[in-house]
Design a protein around this motif. Structure first.
Motif, PDB file in Angstrom:
ATOM      1  N   ALA A  16       0.804  -1.221   0.000  1.00 47.61           N
ATOM      2  CA  ALA A  16       0.000   0.000   0.000  1.00 47.61           C
ATOM      3  C   ALA A  16       0.837   1.271   0.000  1.00 47.61           C
ATOM      4  CB  ALA A  16      -0.936   0.000   1.212  1.00 47.61           C
ATOM      5  N   THR A  17       2.118   1.175   0.363  1.00 48.39           N
ATOM      6  CA  THR A  17       2.918   2.392   0.558  1.00 48.39           C
ATOM      7  C   THR A  17       4.223   2.416  -0.224  1.00 48.39           C
ATOM      8  OG1 THR A  17       4.029   1.438   2.503  1.00 48.39           O
ATOM      9  CG2 THR A  17       2.003   2.661   2.895  1.00 48.39           C
ATOM     10  N   ARG A  18       4.482   1.425  -1.041  1.00 47.03           N
ATOM     11  CA  ARG A  18       5.799   1.317  -1.671  1.00 47.03           C
ATOM     12  C   ARG A  18       6.091   2.446  -2.657  1.00 47.03           C
ATOM     13  NH1 ARG A  18       4.690  -4.042  -5.454  1.00 47.03           N
ATOM     14  NH2 ARG A  18       2.974  -3.171  -6.700  1.00 47.03           N
ATOM     15  N   ASP A  19       5.048   3.167  -3.128  1.00 48.66           N
ATOM     16  CA  ASP A  19       5.279   4.285  -4.042  1.00 48.66           C
ATOM     17  C   ASP A  19       5.677   5.566  -3.312  1.00 48.66           C
ATOM     18  OD1 ASP A  19       4.787   2.813  -6.292  1.00 48.66           O
ATOM     19  OD2 ASP A  19       2.698   3.429  -6.495  1.00 48.66           O
ATOM     20  N   VAL A  20       5.450   5.620  -2.016  1.00 50.04           N
ATOM     21  CA  VAL A  20       5.708   6.862  -1.282  1.00 50.04           C
ATOM     22  C   VAL A  20       6.664   6.673  -0.112  1.00 50.04           C
ATOM     23  CG1 VAL A  20       3.553   8.007  -1.915  1.00 50.04           C
ATOM     24  CG2 VAL A  20       3.585   6.456   0.040  1.00 50.04           C
ATOM     25  N   VAL A  21       7.087   5.443   0.119  1.00 46.02           N
ATOM     26  CA  VAL A  21       8.043   5.152   1.191  1.00 46.02           C
ATOM     27  C   VAL A  21       9.143   4.270   0.617  1.00 46.02           C
ATOM     28  CG1 VAL A  21       8.398   4.081   3.445  1.00 46.02           C
ATOM     29  CG2 VAL A  21       6.265   5.301   2.978  1.00 46.02           C
ATOM     30  N   GLU A  22      10.378   4.590   0.959  1.00 40.07           N
ATOM     31  CA  GLU A  22      11.502   3.753   0.537  1.00 40.07           C
ATOM     32  C   GLU A  22      11.655   2.592   1.513  1.00 40.07           C
ATOM     33  OE1 GLU A  22      16.374   3.945   0.229  1.00 40.07           O
ATOM     34  OE2 GLU A  22      15.217   5.814   0.171  1.00 40.07           O
ATOM     35  N   PHE A  23      11.740   1.372   0.978  1.00 43.27           N
ATOM     36  CA  PHE A  23      11.847   0.174   1.806  1.00 43.27           C
ATOM     37  C   PHE A  23      13.100  -0.615   1.440  1.00 43.27           C
ATOM     38  CE2 PHE A  23       7.225   0.875   1.925  1.00 43.27           C
ATOM     39  CZ  PHE A  23       6.959   0.695   3.271  1.00 43.27           C
ATOM     40  N   SER A  24      13.558  -1.392   2.397  1.00 41.38           N
ATOM     41  CA  SER A  24      14.549  -2.427   2.123  1.00 41.38           C
ATOM     42  C   SER A  24      13.963  -3.752   2.599  1.00 41.38           C
ATOM     43  CB  SER A  24      15.870  -2.138   2.843  1.00 41.38           C
ATOM     44  OG  SER A  24      15.691  -2.145   4.251  1.00 41.38           O
ATOM     45  N   ASP A  25      14.265  -4.805   1.870  1.00 39.30           N
ATOM     46  CA  ASP A  25      13.718  -6.122   2.187  1.00 39.30           C
ATOM     47  C   ASP A  25      14.379  -6.657   3.455  1.00 39.30           C
ATOM     48  OD1 ASP A  25      12.779  -8.714   2.257  1.00 39.30           O
ATOM     49  OD2 ASP A  25      12.968  -9.032   0.102  1.00 39.30           O
ATOM     50  N   ALA A  26      13.591  -6.814   4.510  1.00 38.88           N
ATOM     51  CA  ALA A  26      14.142  -7.299   5.779  1.00 38.88           C
ATOM     52  C   ALA A  26      14.226  -8.820   5.826  1.00 38.88           C
ATOM     53  CB  ALA A  26      13.301  -6.793   6.953  1.00 38.88           C
ATOM     54  N   GLY A  27      13.462  -9.499   4.957  1.00 33.19           N
ATOM     55  CA  GLY A  27      13.510 -10.955   4.911  1.00 33.19           C
ATOM     56  C   GLY A  27      12.282 -11.605   5.525  1.00 33.19           C
ATOM     57  N   TRP A  28      12.388 -12.907   5.736  1.00 33.08           N
ATOM     58  CA  TRP A  28      11.291 -13.707   6.290  1.00 33.08           C
ATOM     59  C   TRP A  28      11.583 -14.008   7.757  1.00 33.08           C
ATOM     60  CZ3 TRP A  28       6.974 -15.118   3.418  1.00 33.08           C
ATOM     61  CH2 TRP A  28       7.042 -14.820   2.052  1.00 33.08           C
ATOM     62  N   PHE A  29      10.545 -13.921   8.581  1.00 33.71           N
ATOM     63  CA  PHE A  29      10.735 -14.084  10.020  1.00 33.71           C
ATOM     64  C   PHE A  29       9.706 -15.056  10.587  1.00 33.71           C
ATOM     65  CE2 PHE A  29      12.650 -10.058   9.036  1.00 33.71           C
ATOM     66  CZ  PHE A  29      13.733  -9.950   9.899  1.00 33.71           C
ATOM     67  N   GLU A  30      10.192 -15.925  11.460  1.00 33.31           N
ATOM     68  CA  GLU A  30       9.298 -16.759  12.260  1.00 33.31           C
ATOM     69  C   GLU A  30       8.765 -15.896  13.399  1.00 33.31           C
ATOM     70  OE1 GLU A  30       8.405 -19.835  11.789  1.00 33.31           O
ATOM     71  OE2 GLU A  30       9.800 -20.551  10.244  1.00 33.31           O
ATOM     72  N   VAL A  31       7.455 -15.724  13.438  1.00 28.86           N
ATOM     73  CA  VAL A  31       6.838 -14.864  14.444  1.00 28.86           C
ATOM     74  C   VAL A  31       5.949 -15.708  15.343  1.00 28.86           C
ATOM     75  CG1 VAL A  31       5.310 -12.893  14.819  1.00 28.86           C
ATOM     76  CG2 VAL A  31       6.911 -12.873  12.907  1.00 28.86           C
ATOM     77  N   LYS A  32       6.065 -15.498  16.627  1.00 25.96           N
ATOM     78  CA  LYS A  32       5.287 -16.263  17.597  1.00 25.96           C
ATOM     79  C   LYS A  32       3.795 -16.137  17.312  1.00 25.96           C
ATOM     80  CE  LYS A  32       4.532 -16.823  22.576  1.00 25.96           C
ATOM     81  NZ  LYS A  32       4.866 -16.308  23.930  1.00 25.96           N
ATOM     82  N   GLY A  33       3.125 -17.270  17.289  1.00 23.95           N
ATOM     83  CA  GLY A  33       1.691 -17.278  17.058  1.00 23.95           C
ATOM     84  C   GLY A  33       1.290 -17.381  15.603  1.00 23.95           C
ATOM     85  N   LYS A  34       2.254 -17.346  14.676  1.00 22.04           N
ATOM     86  CA  LYS A  34       1.954 -17.439  13.250  1.00 22.04           C
ATOM     87  C   LYS A  34       2.440 -18.780  12.713  1.00 22.04           C
ATOM     88  CE  LYS A  34       0.315 -14.442  11.624  1.00 22.04           C
ATOM     89  NZ  LYS A  34      -1.108 -14.015  11.643  1.00 22.04           N
ATOM     90  N   ALA A  35       1.587 -19.434  11.940  1.00 18.65           N
ATOM     91  CA  ALA A  35       1.915 -20.764  11.431  1.00 18.65           C
ATOM     92  C   ALA A  35       2.976 -20.716  10.337  1.00 18.65           C
ATOM     93  CB  ALA A  35       0.650 -21.441  10.898  1.00 18.65           C
ATOM     94  N   VAL A  36       3.018 -19.616   9.595  1.00 19.27           N
ATOM     95  CA  VAL A  36       3.984 -19.491   8.503  1.00 19.27           C
ATOM     96  C   VAL A  36       4.823 -18.238   8.728  1.00 19.27           C
ATOM     97  CG1 VAL A  36       2.519 -20.699   6.858  1.00 19.27           C
ATOM     98  CG2 VAL A  36       2.330 -18.219   7.070  1.00 19.27           C
ATOM     99  N   PRO A  37       6.047 -18.208   8.203  1.00 16.35           N
ATOM    100  CA  PRO A  37       6.899 -17.017   8.361  1.00 16.35           C
ATOM    101  C   PRO A  37       6.270 -15.793   7.697  1.00 16.35           C
ATOM    102  CG  PRO A  37       8.187 -18.915   7.636  1.00 16.35           C
ATOM    103  CD  PRO A  37       6.750 -19.305   7.508  1.00 16.35           C
ATOM    104  N   LEU A  38       6.610 -14.624   8.205  1.00 18.81           N
ATOM    105  CA  LEU A  38       6.127 -13.360   7.647  1.00 18.81           C
ATOM    106  C   LEU A  38       7.226 -12.694   6.832  1.00 18.81           C
ATOM    107  CD1 LEU A  38       4.201 -11.720  10.646  1.00 18.81           C
ATOM    108  CD2 LEU A  38       3.266 -13.076   8.768  1.00 18.81           C
ATOM    109  N   HIS A  39       6.843 -12.175   5.677  1.00 19.00           N
ATOM    110  CA  HIS A  39       7.775 -11.392   4.870  1.00 19.00           C
ATOM    111  C   HIS A  39       7.676  -9.945   5.337  1.00 19.00           C
ATOM    112  CE1 HIS A  39       9.299 -10.103   0.610  1.00 19.00           C
ATOM    113  NE2 HIS A  39      10.219  -9.978   1.547  1.00 19.00           N
TER     114      HIS A  39
END
Length: 382
Positions: free
Chosen positions: A212-235
């Motif tokens: 939703a914001t990639r046209d107005v905010v500069e991002f760098s790819d932080a990668g995939w993370f195992e997050v507590k309570g989530k069945a699959v990693p988050l990008h």
């Protein structure tokens, strides 16, 4: 109906105690379905807040609002708990008060609602009460400003204060108590997890927020993370800075359906543009309407039309935020686009850009000096 665990009697949903035996009634978590004992503020299984009428016997009646598409921001201070152990309580309170004031003012300036303070953490929401097309952008910008504002506040106190943040966008359950909105759901819990994943000084966002914001905010790819309570990693993506440029081509890469119902308006804009080119006189076109009526799409179609012209057209965009704009802010954004400057570019970079690029557009030296002074005032170098 709520069934009493003691006597088996049926009770209305808003009962906190059994009509038959007076025993406290458990409620079911709206997020995970777990049973919650009466009087508890949060679900012990997923951490979702309990509606106030169940958590507090004297709470005001709860008005169900329904589902909302929101952006949730969590920010906390890194290492503050260990630092505060050896400090005078009055000093700790003073630092926390200053930190909360930074967060409160930034969130308000970006049109968000400060949901709550939890220890040294802050939760804010955009879109729960009134939805805006740029809620995700507001949340990310606010996160970046809170993190930088906390660092500046720490310097003023001779302290090394470091914050980190997380922004998640998605659907939540919302309700209201005496006009005050509350939200709960997986997105809220995930935002807290994303914030705790961020490194000191970082703001991480989920994939929906990035899209939703990639046209107005500069991002760098932080990668995939195992997050507590989530069945699959988050990008996750690290928000670097808000930028004045759109960060790419003027039009998006998604395939869009044909324009419907706005052909006449598009034709009118094209006619006015042609007249402007012919007689070198400016025109102002106002496209006004509610969210979702097609204003952005209409502008996008006109930009596509400009891209196909044989002669060169300079296209600039500036935003006047509905939650508070600086005077001439939109004009300043357009000037930054022309000089390829980020929103937070240092003064030295702005001055160098004006010196290097202005002669290409203003050949006359006296006129160029006149323009340079005024552009410097506009961009904050003078």
């Amino acid at each position: 109906m709520l069934k009493c665990a003691s006597c088996g009697g049926d009770n209305p949903e808003d009962n906190r105690f059994c009509d038959e035996c007076g025993s406290p009634l458990a409620v079911t978590c709206s997020d995970c379905g777990a049973s919650i004992r009466a009087g508890k503020l949060f679900c012990g299984q997923c951490g979702a807040p309990v509606p106030p009428s169940h958590a507090d016997p004297g709470a005001a009646p709860v008005e169900s609002v329904g589902l909302r598409w929101v952006s949730v921001l969590f920010v906390d201070l890194v290492g503050f708990t260990s630092w505060s152990e050896g400090q005078d309580p009055a000093d700790v309170r003073e630092v926390l008060s200053g930190y909360f004031e930074v967060a409160r003012s930034v969130v308000a300036a970006h049109g968000g609602r400060l949901e709550k303070f939890i220890g040294d953490a802050v939760m804010a929401v955009w879109g729960a009460d009134v939805a805006h097309a740029d809620d995700a952008q507001r949340a990310v910008r606010a996160g970046l400003e809170v993190v930088s504002g906390v660092a500046a506040f720490g310097v003023s106190r001779d302290l090394e204060l470091v914050a980190r943040g997380g922004v998640v966008t998605g659907e939540v359950a919302a309700w209201a108590v005496e006009g005050e909105g509350l939200v709960s759901g997986d997105r809220v819990n995930t935002a807290a997890r994303v914030q705790s994943t961020a490194a000191p000084g970082q703001v991480l966002v989920d994939e929906a927020t990035h899209q939703a914001t990639r046209d107005v905010v500069e991002f760098s790819d932080a990668g995939w993370f195992e997050v507590k309570g989530k069945a699959v990693p988050l990008h996750l993506w690290r928000a670097v800075r808000a930028v004045g440029l759109r960060g790419g081509a003027a039009t998006g890469t998604l395939v869009e359906a044909p324009l419907v119902g706005r052909v006449r308006e598009l034709g009118l804009i094209k006619e006015l543009f042609s007249a402007t080119v012919e007689d070198a006189r400016p025109r102002v076109v106002l496209a006004s309407g509610g969210q979702g009526v097609g204003k952005s799409r209409l502008v996008g179609e006109f930009v596509t039309y400009l891209d196909g012209l044989a002669f060169r057209v300079f296209w600039h965009e500036g935003r006047c935020a509905s939650y508070g704009s600086v005077a001439f802010g939109a004009w300043a954004q357009m000037v930054r686009q022309r000089f390829q400057l980020a929103e937070n570019a240092p003064k030295e970079q702005i001055t160098a850009a004006l010196t290097d690029m202005l002669p290409g557009w203003v050949p006359d030296e006296d006129e160029r000096r006149f323009v340079a002074i005024r552009l410097g005032l506009l961009l904050g170098t003078i």
